[in-house]
Each structure stands twice: as structure tokens, then as C-alpha cells.
Design a protein around this motif. Structure first.
Motif, mmCIF file in Angstrom:
data_model
loop_
_atom_site.group_PDB
_atom_site.id
_atom_site.type_symbol
_atom_site.label_atom_id
_atom_site.label_comp_id
_atom_site.label_asym_id
_atom_site.label_seq_id
_atom_site.Cartn_x
_atom_site.Cartn_y
_atom_site.Cartn_z
ATOM 1 N N LYS A 1 -113.033 -19.913 -0.885
ATOM 2 C CA LYS A 1 -113.833 -18.716 -0.659
ATOM 3 C C LYS A 1 -113.381 -18.095 0.660
ATOM 4 O O LYS A 1 -113.109 -18.806 1.625
ATOM 5 N N TYR A 2 -113.312 -16.755 0.683
ATOM 6 C CA TYR A 2 -112.862 -16.028 1.863
ATOM 7 C C TYR A 2 -113.870 -14.957 2.231
ATOM 8 O O TYR A 2 -114.448 -14.313 1.357
ATOM 9 N N LEU A 3 -114.043 -14.748 3.515
ATOM 10 C CA LEU A 3 -114.855 -13.652 4.028
ATOM 11 C C LEU A 3 -113.905 -12.528 4.390
ATOM 12 O O LEU A 3 -112.974 -12.720 5.178
ATOM 13 N N VAL A 4 -114.125 -11.352 3.793
ATOM 14 C CA VAL A 4 -113.299 -10.170 4.035
ATOM 15 C C VAL A 4 -114.139 -9.182 4.831
ATOM 16 O O VAL A 4 -115.203 -8.769 4.371
ATOM 17 N N GLU A 5 -113.665 -8.816 6.031
ATOM 18 C CA GLU A 5 -114.392 -7.887 6.895
ATOM 19 C C GLU A 5 -113.533 -6.650 7.136
ATOM 20 O O GLU A 5 -112.377 -6.755 7.528
ATOM 21 N N ASP A 6 -114.129 -5.483 6.900
ATOM 22 C CA ASP A 6 -113.436 -4.219 7.093
ATOM 23 C C ASP A 6 -113.682 -3.682 8.495
ATOM 24 O O ASP A 6 -114.619 -4.098 9.182
ATOM 25 N N SER A 7 -112.875 -2.727 8.907
ATOM 26 C CA SER A 7 -113.013 -2.138 10.241
ATOM 27 C C SER A 7 -114.336 -1.401 10.408
ATOM 28 O O SER A 7 -114.809 -1.220 11.525
ATOM 29 N N ASP A 8 -114.960 -0.979 9.304
ATOM 30 C CA ASP A 8 -116.242 -0.274 9.395
ATOM 31 C C ASP A 8 -117.432 -1.233 9.422
ATOM 32 O O ASP A 8 -118.585 -0.806 9.388
ATOM 33 N N GLY A 9 -117.174 -2.539 9.466
ATOM 34 C CA GLY A 9 -118.239 -3.530 9.565
ATOM 35 C C GLY A 9 -118.717 -4.086 8.233
ATOM 36 O O GLY A 9 -119.504 -5.026 8.202
ATOM 37 N N LYS A 10 -118.279 -3.518 7.129
ATOM 38 C CA LYS A 10 -118.679 -4.035 5.820
ATOM 39 C C LYS A 10 -117.950 -5.349 5.556
ATOM 40 O O LYS A 10 -116.798 -5.528 5.965
ATOM 41 N N SER A 11 -118.620 -6.246 4.862
ATOM 42 C CA SER A 11 -117.980 -7.524 4.539
ATOM 43 C C SER A 11 -118.371 -7.958 3.135
ATOM 44 O O SER A 11 -119.356 -7.497 2.567
ATOM 45 N N ARG A 12 -117.570 -8.837 2.595
ATOM 46 C CA ARG A 12 -117.819 -9.386 1.259
ATOM 47 C C ARG A 12 -117.145 -10.739 1.188
ATOM 48 O O ARG A 12 -116.253 -11.037 1.977
ATOM 49 N N GLU A 13 -117.566 -11.537 0.234
ATOM 50 C CA GLU A 13 -116.928 -12.828 0.003
ATOM 51 C C GLU A 13 -116.191 -12.765 -1.332
ATOM 52 O O GLU A 13 -116.691 -12.185 -2.295
ATOM 53 N N ILE A 14 -115.007 -13.358 -1.357
ATOM 54 C CA ILE A 14 -114.223 -13.415 -2.592
ATOM 55 C C ILE A 14 -113.705 -14.836 -2.773
ATOM 56 O O ILE A 14 -113.588 -15.588 -1.809
ATOM 57 N N TRP A 15 -113.436 -15.188 -4.016
ATOM 58 C CA TRP A 15 -112.793 -16.460 -4.340
ATOM 59 C C TRP A 15 -111.351 -16.186 -4.716
ATOM 60 O O TRP A 15 -111.056 -15.206 -5.402
ATOM 61 N N CYS A 16 -110.450 -17.042 -4.289
ATOM 62 C CA CYS A 16 -109.046 -16.937 -4.677
ATOM 63 C C CYS A 16 -108.522 -18.307 -5.060
ATOM 64 O O CYS A 16 -108.961 -19.319 -4.508
ATOM 65 N N SER A 17 -107.587 -18.298 -5.988
ATOM 66 C CA SER A 17 -106.943 -19.541 -6.385
ATOM 67 C C SER A 17 -105.504 -19.259 -6.798
ATOM 68 O O SER A 17 -105.108 -18.106 -6.957
ATOM 69 N N LYS A 18 -104.755 -20.298 -6.946
ATOM 70 C CA LYS A 18 -103.382 -20.268 -7.445
ATOM 71 C C LYS A 18 -102.508 -19.302 -6.640
ATOM 72 O O LYS A 18 -102.603 -19.251 -5.423
ATOM 73 N N ASN A 19 -101.644 -18.552 -7.321
ATOM 74 C CA ASN A 19 -100.680 -17.708 -6.617
ATOM 75 C C ASN A 19 -101.325 -16.568 -5.841
ATOM 76 O O ASN A 19 -100.832 -16.161 -4.805
ATOM 77 N N ARG A 20 -102.436 -16.051 -6.334
ATOM 78 C CA ARG A 20 -103.142 -14.985 -5.610
ATOM 79 C C ARG A 20 -103.610 -15.507 -4.254
ATOM 80 O O ARG A 20 -103.532 -14.824 -3.232
ATOM 81 N N GLN A 21 -104.075 -16.732 -4.241
ATOM 82 C CA GLN A 21 -104.512 -17.359 -2.994
ATOM 83 C C GLN A 21 -103.314 -17.560 -2.054
ATOM 84 O O GLN A 21 -103.424 -17.354 -0.847
ATOM 85 N N ARG A 22 -102.192 -17.933 -2.601
ATOM 86 C CA ARG A 22 -100.996 -18.138 -1.789
ATOM 87 C C ARG A 22 -100.548 -16.824 -1.144
ATOM 88 O O ARG A 22 -100.136 -16.804 0.022
ATOM 89 N N VAL A 23 -100.643 -15.715 -1.882
ATOM 90 C CA VAL A 23 -100.288 -14.408 -1.331
ATOM 91 C C VAL A 23 -101.258 -14.037 -0.220
ATOM 92 O O VAL A 23 -100.846 -13.591 0.859
ATOM 93 N N LEU A 24 -102.557 -14.231 -0.440
ATOM 94 C CA LEU A 24 -103.547 -13.918 0.591
ATOM 95 C C LEU A 24 -103.317 -14.768 1.836
ATOM 96 O O LEU A 24 -103.317 -14.258 2.959
#
Length: 119
Positions: free
Chosen positions: A29-52
Motif C-alpha cells: 500500500k502506498y500513500l500518494v500526496e499531491d502538491s495541492d495537499g490532496k492524498s490517497r492510498e493505492i495498492w500496487c503489485s507485480k510489475n506496476r509496483q516495480r515501476v512505482l
């Protein structure tokens, strides 16, 4: 398509094979925070996770043998802000134009969440 006259980041990494990206053994699970202060959590696995994970370490050349663009597009649709910087005249490959993906969002891996899921 907008080109920049700047030089590409010195730490930009070329990806020739999946082994050039970080190895990820379990979904996270990853916390993604934008420059405007908004945030969200996402799940990543496999190759997509490796790219992130790779983008979290350094910018990545967009042209690769591993087809990063499909994974970058999915990450963008998940709310991760990734920009593509376009350049001219790649000295290593001789290409007239090329791009580099750069992570704009602040992304933090939530390791404690992953441990709770695995328990």
C-alpha cells in the motif's frame, strides 16, 4: 508534445530488463500526496509496483524493452502524478526524440500496512 531545452536529469535510469527495477515480493500500500495537499492510498503489485518503486528512486527513461508506458498509464489513472519530459537527440541511442518519466507526487510506501495484511 512539449520539449524542454534542459538536459535530462543525471540520475535518470535506463531500463533494459525487469531486473533493472527494484524487486517487489509482495503487494504494498502506498500513500500518494499531491502538491495541492490532496492524498490517497493505492495498492500496487507485480510489475506496476516495480515501476512505482523505480520512479520513487529516480526518473526513468520512457523508451525501454519492458514497456513501462502501460504501467505508468495505469499509475496515472490511479492518481499518481507522473510527468513525461521530452528531450531531443539522445546521445546514447541516437534517437531524435525521447522522454523521461518523473514522479511529481510524493509517494510513501506504507510498510506497516503490508505487515498487517500479511499477518
Amino acid at each position: 508534445m512539449k520539449f524542454t531545452d534542459m538536459k535530462p536529469p543525471q540520475n535518470a535510469k535506463r531500463i533494459y530488463r525487469w531486473a533493472d527495477l527494484p524487486e517487489c515480493l509482495a503487494p504494498s500500500k502506498y500513500l500518494v500526496e499531491d502538491s495541492d495537499g490532496k492524498s490517497r492510498e493505492i495498492w500496487c503489485s507485480k510489475n506496476r509496483q516495480r515501476v512505482l518503486e523505480g520512479l520513487m528512486r529516480s526518473p526513468l527513461f520512457s523508451a525501454s524493452y519492458t514497456r513501462l508506458s502501460d504501467h505508468v498509464d495505469h499509475l496515472k489513472r490511479s492518481g499518481v502524478d507522473i510527468e513525461t519530459l521530452m528531450f531531443r537527440n539522445d546521445p546514447e541511442t541516437g534517437r531524435k526524440t525521447y522522454g523521461i518519466y518523473r514522479l511529481v507526487s510524493k509517494v510513501t510506501r506504507l510498510d506497516h500496512e503490508r505487515e498487517e495484511v500479511a499477518a
